[in-house]
Design a protein around this motif. Sequence first.
Motif, mmCIF file in Angstrom:
data_model
loop_
_atom_site.group_PDB
_atom_site.id
_atom_site.type_symbol
_atom_site.label_atom_id
_atom_site.label_comp_id
_atom_site.label_asym_id
_atom_site.label_seq_id
_atom_site.Cartn_x
_atom_site.Cartn_y
_atom_site.Cartn_z
ATOM 1 N N PRO A 130 47.238 39.957 67.760
ATOM 2 C CA PRO A 130 47.118 39.900 66.303
ATOM 3 C C PRO A 130 47.497 41.206 65.619
ATOM 4 O O PRO A 130 48.109 41.194 64.546
ATOM 5 N N PHE A 138 41.418 31.814 58.958
ATOM 6 C CA PHE A 138 42.731 32.367 59.284
ATOM 7 C C PHE A 138 42.649 33.817 59.757
ATOM 8 O O PHE A 138 43.539 34.291 60.457
ATOM 9 N N GLY A 139 41.608 34.515 59.356
ATOM 10 C CA GLY A 139 41.457 35.913 59.727
ATOM 11 C C GLY A 139 40.462 36.135 60.841
ATOM 12 O O GLY A 139 39.894 37.224 60.969
ATOM 13 N N ALA A 156 40.797 36.765 63.843
ATOM 14 C CA ALA A 156 41.135 37.871 64.746
ATOM 15 C C ALA A 156 41.070 39.225 64.057
ATOM 16 O O ALA A 156 41.199 40.255 64.718
ATOM 17 N N ASP A 157 40.886 39.224 62.732
ATOM 18 C CA ASP A 157 40.886 40.476 61.978
ATOM 19 C C ASP A 157 39.469 41.033 61.912
ATOM 20 O O ASP A 157 38.546 40.329 61.486
ATOM 21 N N GLY A 206 37.246 38.462 59.803
ATOM 22 C CA GLY A 206 36.573 37.492 60.648
ATOM 23 C C GLY A 206 35.068 37.479 60.427
ATOM 24 O O GLY A 206 34.479 38.448 59.952
ATOM 25 N N ALA A 249 44.376 33.381 69.952
ATOM 26 C CA ALA A 249 44.168 32.546 68.776
ATOM 27 C C ALA A 249 42.687 32.236 68.648
ATOM 28 O O ALA A 249 42.234 31.151 68.969
ATOM 29 N N SER A 291 46.765 41.766 57.305
ATOM 30 C CA SER A 291 45.732 41.183 58.151
ATOM 31 C C SER A 291 46.271 41.005 59.564
ATOM 32 O O SER A 291 47.477 40.972 59.798
ATOM 33 N N GLU A 292 45.362 40.911 60.517
ATOM 34 C CA GLU A 292 45.720 40.689 61.909
ATOM 35 C C GLU A 292 45.650 39.198 62.209
ATOM 36 O O GLU A 292 44.625 38.563 61.988
ATOM 37 N N GLY A 293 46.762 38.649 62.686
ATOM 38 C CA GLY A 293 46.768 37.228 63.004
ATOM 39 C C GLY A 293 48.097 36.797 63.575
ATOM 40 O O GLY A 293 49.145 37.228 63.092
ATOM 41 N N ASN A 317 49.377 35.386 58.638
ATOM 42 C CA ASN A 317 48.894 36.692 58.179
ATOM 43 C C ASN A 317 49.630 37.115 56.916
ATOM 44 O O ASN A 317 50.638 36.507 56.536
#
Length: 436
Positions: free
Chosen positions: A22, A196-197, A199-200, A204, A217, A418-420, A424
Amino acid sequence: MSVMTEADHRIPKDVADQLAQPGAYADGRIHDAYAWLRKNEPFGMATIEGVDPFWVATRHADILEISRQNDLFHNGDRSPTLTSQAVDQKVREMMGGSPHLLRTLIHMDAPDHPKYRALTQGWFMPPNLRRLEDQIRVIAKASVARMAARVGKDGVGRCDFVQEVALHYPLHVIMSILGVPEEDEGRMLKLTQELFGAADPELGRSADGPPPEAQAAPIDFGVIVDFSNYFRALSERKRANPTDDLATLIANSQIDGQPISDLEAMSYYIIVATAGHDTTSSSVAGAFWALAENPAEFAKVKADPSLIPSLVDESIRWTTPVKTFMRTVTADAQFAGRDLRKGDWLMLCYASGNRDETVFDDPQSFQVDRKPNRHLAFGYGAHLCLGQHLAKMEMRILWEELIPRLSDLALDGIPAMSEGVFVNGPKRLPIRFSMS
């Protein structure tokens, strides 16, 4: 699950690993990986620890061709988003063997996909959207007014454009169409960011971030539960008291004469409530970031508002909020000079296709007057984004209201993405501006 062999084209580990990290999508490393792949291994196979092997399509032409062949490349046979083996196993255990926690349009193939798509397609077509234009313009004007209120006595305004404008404008539009009360919009935004976030570390739900085995994921199952509980109650209200909105339509939908299942209804609500604003928010913020960094491009569109439609397309190409989708091969076949086997998994890298040097002139530059602009950000074929016309209308209206009033624009700090791996976009965008 894959039957790939060592004789197939292997992507070097250091490049392949970027595809599942991510953070690589947040700091730009993914674009370096894509550039290497387009040049050296445009349709190769990634082998990453903890993830089933998968083919990687990085060229514009290959992504288009795969998207055309819906019978050969399925969405629903396996996860349509990159998923670790641990997460896949957990989902299958929870869902009685199904690889899907939800069953949205992106999880379906024919014959179900066209039937479910048809339920709401009319709402997102230009004839219906035209009647919403005045309503959307009112929302855009309110967003511009909020920005104007941040201008101080010295004539300079400062704000985080993501937090002040980009997140809330498309959110309010889609929630109005869906039929979610305005007082619940904050809850919808938070849940979307947590989904959606996941992994952030900032967006998250878990303060400690996702578990290591879920990095490819991560899924926060609690977010799905919270979304479903909310929309189940909304659905009951819409059945009891129907109104002219999408929630009422979904609550009362039937397929082949039978009401749609609870899973499919909740999935429909969730995809509209999340994808219906998050990707537009990212494209708006991504464009504003690019304009702040490129004064000459800002000056072009400022001097010539007729460039706004091409600015919209370039905004979407440049940001490409949906970075990847996965497909599953349904039969042994040859593609791009490779032997594919039934059950093989493959990744469509839209952000790579949108910077393909053979399709776009100087693809690493942001050009408000780029023509032609054959970007892939909305997908292609049967799974072409249902909300593409709404997204482009929202962006056009916002730029029509905002750009003529802006006299100066610059960054006022360090932006952040963002991390994804799946979706993202910008999560922070501090700007300095002046307005007339």
